[in-house]
Write a protein that holds these residues in place. Structure first.
Motif, PDB file in Angstrom:
ATOM      1  N   VAL A 146      38.144   2.976  26.271  1.00 15.54           N
ATOM      2  CA  VAL A 146      38.909   4.114  26.524  1.00 15.54           C
ATOM      3  C   VAL A 146      38.240   5.018  27.449  1.00 15.54           C
ATOM      4  O   VAL A 146      36.880   5.115  27.235  1.00 15.54           O
ATOM      5  CB  VAL A 146      39.272   5.004  25.253  1.00 15.54           C
ATOM      6  CG1 VAL A 146      40.028   6.234  25.710  1.00 15.54           C
ATOM      7  CG2 VAL A 146      40.275   4.307  24.170  1.00 15.54           C
ATOM      8  N   VAL A 147      38.879   5.723  28.545  1.00 12.53           N
ATOM      9  CA  VAL A 147      38.286   6.521  29.382  1.00 12.53           C
ATOM     10  C   VAL A 147      38.855   7.938  29.132  1.00 12.53           C
ATOM     11  O   VAL A 147      40.178   7.899  28.904  1.00 12.53           O
ATOM     12  CB  VAL A 147      38.389   6.033  30.810  1.00 12.53           C
ATOM     13  CG1 VAL A 147      37.753   4.761  31.200  1.00 12.53           C
ATOM     14  CG2 VAL A 147      39.811   5.999  31.299  1.00 12.53           C
ATOM     15  N   GLY A 148      38.248   9.053  29.205  1.00  8.04           N
ATOM     16  CA  GLY A 148      38.687  10.362  29.216  1.00  8.04           C
ATOM     17  C   GLY A 148      37.761  11.243  29.597  1.00  8.04           C
ATOM     18  O   GLY A 148      36.874  11.027  30.418  1.00  8.04           O
ATOM     19  N   PHE A 149      37.935  12.602  29.458  1.00 10.27           N
ATOM     20  CA  PHE A 149      37.339  13.760  29.518  1.00 10.27           C
ATOM     21  C   PHE A 149      36.917  14.479  28.489  1.00 10.27           C
ATOM     22  O   PHE A 149      37.870  14.937  27.765  1.00 10.27           O
ATOM     23  CB  PHE A 149      37.962  14.535  30.749  1.00 10.27           C
ATOM     24  CG  PHE A 149      37.469  15.938  31.113  1.00 10.27           C
ATOM     25  CD1 PHE A 149      36.088  15.745  32.223  1.00 10.27           C
ATOM     26  CD2 PHE A 149      37.876  17.046  30.640  1.00 10.27           C
ATOM     27  CE1 PHE A 149      35.762  16.812  32.253  1.00 10.27           C
ATOM     28  CE2 PHE A 149      37.164  18.333  31.065  1.00 10.27           C
ATOM     29  CZ  PHE A 149      36.044  18.178  31.885  1.00 10.27           C
ATOM     30  N   GLU A 150      35.868  14.814  28.309  1.00 12.70           N
ATOM     31  CA  GLU A 150      35.180  15.637  27.209  1.00 12.70           C
ATOM     32  C   GLU A 150      34.714  17.133  27.650  1.00 12.70           C
ATOM     33  O   GLU A 150      34.026  17.208  28.665  1.00 12.70           O
ATOM     34  CB  GLU A 150      34.248  14.810  26.154  1.00 12.70           C
ATOM     35  CG  GLU A 150      33.044  14.518  26.888  1.00 12.70           C
ATOM     36  CD  GLU A 150      31.805  13.864  26.057  1.00 12.70           C
ATOM     37  OE1 GLU A 150      32.105  14.168  24.747  1.00 12.70           O
ATOM     38  OE2 GLU A 150      31.188  13.118  26.513  1.00 12.70           O
ATOM     39  N   ASN A 151      35.275  18.002  26.640  1.00 21.45           N
ATOM     40  CA  ASN A 151      34.608  19.353  27.188  1.00 21.45           C
ATOM     41  C   ASN A 151      34.795  20.212  25.854  1.00 21.45           C
ATOM     42  O   ASN A 151      35.492  20.843  25.218  1.00 21.45           O
ATOM     43  CB  ASN A 151      35.345  20.234  27.950  1.00 21.45           C
ATOM     44  CG  ASN A 151      34.783  21.335  28.459  1.00 21.45           C
ATOM     45  OD1 ASN A 151      33.602  21.880  27.960  1.00 21.45           O
ATOM     46  ND2 ASN A 151      35.404  22.170  29.392  1.00 21.45           N
ATOM     47  N   SER A 236      39.662   1.783  37.463  1.00 17.98           N
ATOM     48  CA  SER A 236      39.035   2.731  38.525  1.00 17.98           C
ATOM     49  C   SER A 236      38.119   3.515  38.195  1.00 17.98           C
ATOM     50  O   SER A 236      37.068   3.933  38.328  1.00 17.98           O
ATOM     51  CB  SER A 236      40.000   3.210  39.598  1.00 17.98           C
ATOM     52  OG  SER A 236      39.265   3.942  40.497  1.00 17.98           O
ATOM     53  N   VAL A 237      38.692   4.422  36.994  1.00 25.63           N
ATOM     54  CA  VAL A 237      37.761   5.395  36.279  1.00 25.63           C
ATOM     55  C   VAL A 237      36.612   5.081  35.623  1.00 25.63           C
ATOM     56  O   VAL A 237      35.630   5.455  35.713  1.00 25.63           O
ATOM     57  CB  VAL A 237      38.879   6.336  35.458  1.00 25.63           C
ATOM     58  CG1 VAL A 237      38.112   7.372  34.711  1.00 25.63           C
ATOM     59  CG2 VAL A 237      40.051   7.027  36.473  1.00 25.63           C
ATOM     60  N   LEU A 238      36.880   3.738  34.930  1.00 21.98           N
ATOM     61  CA  LEU A 238      35.823   3.206  34.160  1.00 21.98           C
ATOM     62  C   LEU A 238      34.714   2.814  34.877  1.00 21.98           C
ATOM     63  O   LEU A 238      33.457   3.291  34.737  1.00 21.98           O
ATOM     64  CB  LEU A 238      36.441   1.936  33.401  1.00 21.98           C
ATOM     65  CG  LEU A 238      35.223   1.465  32.322  1.00 21.98           C
ATOM     66  CD1 LEU A 238      34.773   2.249  31.468  1.00 21.98           C
ATOM     67  CD2 LEU A 238      35.858   0.138  31.873  1.00 21.98           C
ATOM     68  N   ALA A 239      34.858   2.362  36.055  1.00 20.14           N
ATOM     69  CA  ALA A 239      33.743   1.709  37.022  1.00 20.14           C
ATOM     70  C   ALA A 239      33.184   3.065  37.474  1.00 20.14           C
ATOM     71  O   ALA A 239      31.976   3.010  37.779  1.00 20.14           O
ATOM     72  CB  ALA A 239      34.385   0.990  38.189  1.00 20.14           C
ATOM     73  N   LYS A 240      33.611   4.103  37.700  1.00 18.70           N
ATOM     74  CA  LYS A 240      33.023   5.307  38.311  1.00 18.70           C
ATOM     75  C   LYS A 240      32.227   5.752  37.261  1.00 18.70           C
ATOM     76  O   LYS A 240      31.154   6.285  37.482  1.00 18.70           O
ATOM     77  CB  LYS A 240      34.124   6.323  38.778  1.00 18.70           C
ATOM     78  CG  LYS A 240      34.939   5.783  40.060  1.00 18.70           C
ATOM     79  CD  LYS A 240      35.832   6.712  40.816  1.00 18.70           C
ATOM     80  CE  LYS A 240      36.525   6.322  41.954  1.00 18.70           C
ATOM     81  NZ  LYS A 240      37.501   7.103  42.476  1.00 18.70           N
ATOM     82  N   ILE A 241      32.836   6.014  35.982  1.00 18.31           N
ATOM     83  CA  ILE A 241      32.083   6.363  34.922  1.00 18.31           C
ATOM     84  C   ILE A 241      30.775   5.853  34.678  1.00 18.31           C
ATOM     85  O   ILE A 241      29.420   6.223  34.403  1.00 18.31           O
ATOM     86  CB  ILE A 241      32.875   6.525  33.573  1.00 18.31           C
ATOM     87  CG1 ILE A 241      34.079   7.613  33.728  1.00 18.31           C
ATOM     88  CG2 ILE A 241      32.071   6.899  32.215  1.00 18.31           C
ATOM     89  CD1 ILE A 241      34.935   7.436  32.575  1.00 18.31           C
ATOM     90  N   MET A 242      30.713   4.411  34.657  1.00 23.53           N
ATOM     91  CA  MET A 242      29.734   3.540  34.193  1.00 23.53           C
ATOM     92  C   MET A 242      28.788   3.622  35.403  1.00 23.53           C
ATOM     93  O   MET A 242      27.464   3.373  35.061  1.00 23.53           O
ATOM     94  CB  MET A 242      30.280   2.034  33.833  1.00 23.53           C
ATOM     95  CG  MET A 242      31.155   2.048  32.691  1.00 23.53           C
ATOM     96  SD  MET A 242      30.606   2.948  31.324  1.00 23.53           S
ATOM     97  CE  MET A 242      29.338   1.799  30.658  1.00 23.53           C
ATOM     98  N   ASN A 243      29.134   3.855  36.537  1.00 25.33           N
ATOM     99  CA  ASN A 243      28.104   3.703  37.669  1.00 25.33           C
ATOM    100  C   ASN A 243      27.593   5.225  37.958  1.00 25.33           C
ATOM    101  O   ASN A 243      26.635   5.489  39.022  1.00 25.33           O
ATOM    102  CB  ASN A 243      28.869   3.525  38.727  1.00 25.33           C
ATOM    103  CG  ASN A 243      28.964   1.915  38.960  1.00 25.33           C
ATOM    104  OD1 ASN A 243      28.424   1.186  38.203  1.00 25.33           O
ATOM    105  ND2 ASN A 243      30.224   1.457  39.665  1.00 25.33           N
ATOM    106  N   GLY A 244      28.120   6.308  37.135  1.00 22.63           N
ATOM    107  CA  GLY A 244      27.705   7.500  37.539  1.00 22.63           C
ATOM    108  C   GLY A 244      28.109   8.163  38.745  1.00 22.63           C
ATOM    109  O   GLY A 244      27.681   9.221  39.246  1.00 22.63           O
ATOM    110  N   ASP A 245      29.333   7.883  39.182  1.00 23.04           N
ATOM    111  CA  ASP A 245      29.864   8.495  40.410  1.00 23.04           C
ATOM    112  C   ASP A 245      30.878   9.626  40.166  1.00 23.04           C
ATOM    113  O   ASP A 245      31.218  10.283  40.983  1.00 23.04           O
ATOM    114  CB  ASP A 245      30.820   7.229  40.767  1.00 23.04           C
ATOM    115  CG  ASP A 245      30.056   6.203  41.664  1.00 23.04           C
ATOM    116  OD1 ASP A 245      28.876   6.302  41.790  1.00 23.04           O
ATOM    117  OD2 ASP A 245      30.447   5.057  41.772  1.00 23.04           O
ATOM    118  N   ILE A 246      31.356   9.875  38.849  1.00 26.65           N
ATOM    119  CA  ILE A 246      32.063  11.049  38.562  1.00 26.65           C
ATOM    120  C   ILE A 246      31.454  11.628  37.221  1.00 26.65           C
ATOM    121  O   ILE A 246      30.972  10.847  36.581  1.00 26.65           O
ATOM    122  CB  ILE A 246      33.643  10.757  38.248  1.00 26.65           C
ATOM    123  CG1 ILE A 246      33.824   9.588  37.474  1.00 26.65           C
ATOM    124  CG2 ILE A 246      34.208  10.414  39.719  1.00 26.65           C
ATOM    125  CD1 ILE A 246      35.210   9.241  36.981  1.00 26.65           C
TER     126      ILE A 246
END
Length: 246
Positions: A146-151, A236-246
């Motif tokens: 799962v990909v998401g945004f936490e705050n 797309s989002v998962l790749a960016k998260i795991m690579n630290g791009d976002i």
């Protein structure tokens, strides 16, 4: 087949487009020919909760959670607990997730007693845990990533008999300490994931819908959908998260 959804406190618990989860569940049911009706239930409004099959509670700030205490104490809290114990399905996000536990203790030591429908508690801290993140669902919830945004500044600690919804791959999750994210207890799905979380994570959405259908009909009939665009967005989002791009 038909599911009746209840959107609890939509006027105060709807951070980061959390209402999009309702829209996603409705659409995935309709595309399969399964009937769906959604009823908002606001502060001060009462109706028999046993007529619903699936409940959604979105995220909110600490102040907004405190505003709900009186309404929960009016009898609605007891009905929510009864629905949980009866095996009804819940998706609870961030503040709504925290509300399902025993209490939230602020940084100043002020304790807000909540529903106690699930055995966990939350403690406030100075540092916020805020970022895009990813976690792997437990096998009972499908096992997908799962990909998401936490705050959130609250640290949630699960008690005996409560399983995490998943294991953190990148980010903080429940507390930034034990690698857990969210909770799964009976048919309660709790998570810190905003976004909304379901449109980019169709497997999680279908796991939630399946639990409600099985509770009501004893079986779940979810034919496969064409999720090419959802998977492209997810990957797309998962790749960016795991690579630290976002």
């Amino acid at each position: 087949m038909e599911l009746r959804l209840c959107h609890l406190y939509p006027e105060v618990l709807n951070l980061y487009g959390d209402r999009g989860n309702i829209l996603c569940m409705e659409e995935r049911l309709r595309r399969r020919g399964i009937g769906v009706t959604t009823t908002p239930l606001r502060i001060g409004e009462r109706t028999a909760l046993d007529r619903f099959d699936l409940f959604f509670i979105g995220g909110g700030q600490d102040f907004e959670q405190e505003v709900l205490l009186a309404d929960l104490a009016s009898g609605k809290g007891q009905e929510i607990r009864a629905a949980v114990e009866d095996g009804k399905t819940f998706l609870a996000i961030c503040g709504g997730y925290q509300m399902m536990g025993h209490y939230y203790e602020t940084r100043e030591g002020v304790r807000c007693d909540f529903l106690g429908a699930v055995n966990f508690h939350t403690v406030g801290a100075d540092r916020r845990m805020i970022d895009n993140y990813a976690f792997r669902l437990s096998e009972e919830s499908g096992g997908s990533v799962v990909v998401g945004f936490e705050n959130h500044s609250g640290r949630t600690y699960l008690g005996e008999g409560v399983r995490p919804l998943g294991t953190v791959l990148k980010g903080c999750g429940n507390n930034g300490e034990d690698g857990t994210e969210g909770c799964r207890s009976r048919n309660v799905f709790g998570t810190y994931s905003h976004g909304p979380v379901l449109p980019k994570n169709p497997e999680l959405c279908d796991a939630i819908l399946s639990s409600a259908l099985e509770r009501k009909y004893g079986r779940a009939e979810l034919e496969p959908l064409d999720d090419r665009f959802e998977r492209l967005a997810h990957d797309s989002v998962l790749a960016k998260i795991m690579n630290g791009d976002i």
